[in-house]
Scaffold this motif. Structure first.
Motif, PDB file in Angstrom:
ATOM      1  N   CYS A  41       0.827  -1.212   0.000  1.00 13.33           N
ATOM      2  CA  CYS A  41       0.000   0.000   0.000  1.00 13.33           C
ATOM      3  C   CYS A  41       0.860   1.262   0.000  1.00 13.33           C
ATOM      4  O   CYS A  41       0.567   2.234  -0.709  1.00 13.33           O
ATOM      5  CB  CYS A  41      -0.926   0.002   1.211  1.00 13.33           C
ATOM      6  SG  CYS A  41      -2.175  -1.302   1.200  1.00 13.33           S
ATOM      7  N   PRO A  95      -3.635  -0.593   6.710  1.00 14.35           N
ATOM      8  CA  PRO A  95      -3.644  -0.664   5.243  1.00 14.35           C
ATOM      9  C   PRO A  95      -4.941  -0.123   4.629  1.00 14.35           C
ATOM     10  O   PRO A  95      -4.898   0.567   3.598  1.00 14.35           O
ATOM     11  CB  PRO A  95      -3.468  -2.159   4.956  1.00 14.35           C
ATOM     12  CG  PRO A  95      -2.792  -2.697   6.164  1.00 14.35           C
ATOM     13  CD  PRO A  95      -3.333  -1.911   7.313  1.00 14.35           C
ATOM     14  N   LEU A  99      -5.308   3.154   2.088  1.00 13.65           N
ATOM     15  CA  LEU A  99      -6.000   3.139   0.796  1.00 13.65           C
ATOM     16  C   LEU A  99      -7.185   4.101   0.785  1.00 13.65           C
ATOM     17  O   LEU A  99      -7.453   4.753  -0.233  1.00 13.65           O
ATOM     18  CB  LEU A  99      -6.466   1.713   0.485  1.00 13.65           C
ATOM     19  CG  LEU A  99      -5.364   0.674   0.268  1.00 13.65           C
ATOM     20  CD1 LEU A  99      -5.970  -0.707   0.084  1.00 13.65           C
ATOM     21  CD2 LEU A  99      -4.503   1.042  -0.931  1.00 13.65           C
TER      22      LEU A  99
END
Length: 227
Positions: A41, A95, A99
């Motif tokens: 990521c 994560p 995002l």
């Protein structure tokens, strides 16, 4: 001089990533696999021009990982156990937060709406989603304006002085965004056009292939009991 080509990712790729990462985090308890997801990521947002944010996320992740792996086995006590539990929970969702921030920061509302039309979602879903998508960045700007006004007038920071104007501003912003969406014709039953090109690029195909290979590897490792 040759013009530098910017690497862009389709919004559908970003949605796929956040969905798959959520599934990976729910199905796997391996720290190594978590490291792969986090660094993947961070690599993506770095490629997309968010190196500073990636560095900040990396520091936060390493601190939380250090608390879990280095301090927890040697320090006991209710307070530290609670801190360790909160740290691990936040680390697991990091994560997805990376995002999510990437999507909100690097996606224009026009691109979001164009992708929704491309996916053939009903208008009853497109209009609220487009308003919500624009809502959070606007509230962030309002928060900064309220803090600046408080600082300029010498008002001390308190929950009342922040929440009351922020809630009033939130109501006004939601009404204005809804009116703006209707003025742009989002509720029109006729086919819509857009200047935004919704298409998969080589970078999207590469991400889809890597994600698919990672999913296959995760299923195999899960089957043999490694993950």
């Amino acid at each position: 001089m040759m013009e530098k080509r910017e690497v862009k990712f389709d919004l559908r790729t970003k949605f796929m990533l956040i969905l798959v990462v959520n599934l990976f985090l729910l199905l796997s308890h391996s720290v190594i696999f978590e490291l792969v997801l986090v660094f993947g990521c961070l690599l993506l947002i770095t490629i997309d021009g968010q190196a500073k944010s990636a560095f900040h996320f990396l520091i936060v992740f390493l601190i939380m990982l250090g608390i879990d792996q280095l301090l927890t086995p040697y320090i006991n006590g209710f307070f530290f156990t609670l801190v360790s539990f909160i740290t691990v929970a936040l680390r697991k969702f990091l994560p997805c937060f990376i995002l999510g921030k990437w999507i909100l920061t690097k996606t224009e509302v026009s691109e979001f709406v164009a992708v929704m039309w491309k996916l053939r979602l009903p208008q009853t879903a497109i209009i609220p989603l487009s308003v919500v998508f624009r809502y959070f960045p606007t509230i962030k700007e309002e928060w900064a304006s309220i803090r600046a006004a408080m600082k300029m007038r010498g008002i001390h920071v308190s929950l009342e002085h922040i929440m009351v104007p922020l809630l009033m501003s939130a109501v006004n912003v939601s009404e204005e965004l809804s009116a703006a969406a209707l003025c742009r014709g989002l509720d029109s039953p006729e086919p819509h056009t857009s200047l935004v090109q919704v298409r998969f690029r080589f970078s999207d195909v590469l991400v889809w292939c890597i994600t698919g290979a990672l999913a296959i590897a995760a299923i195999i490792l899960k089957g043999v009991g490694i993950l």
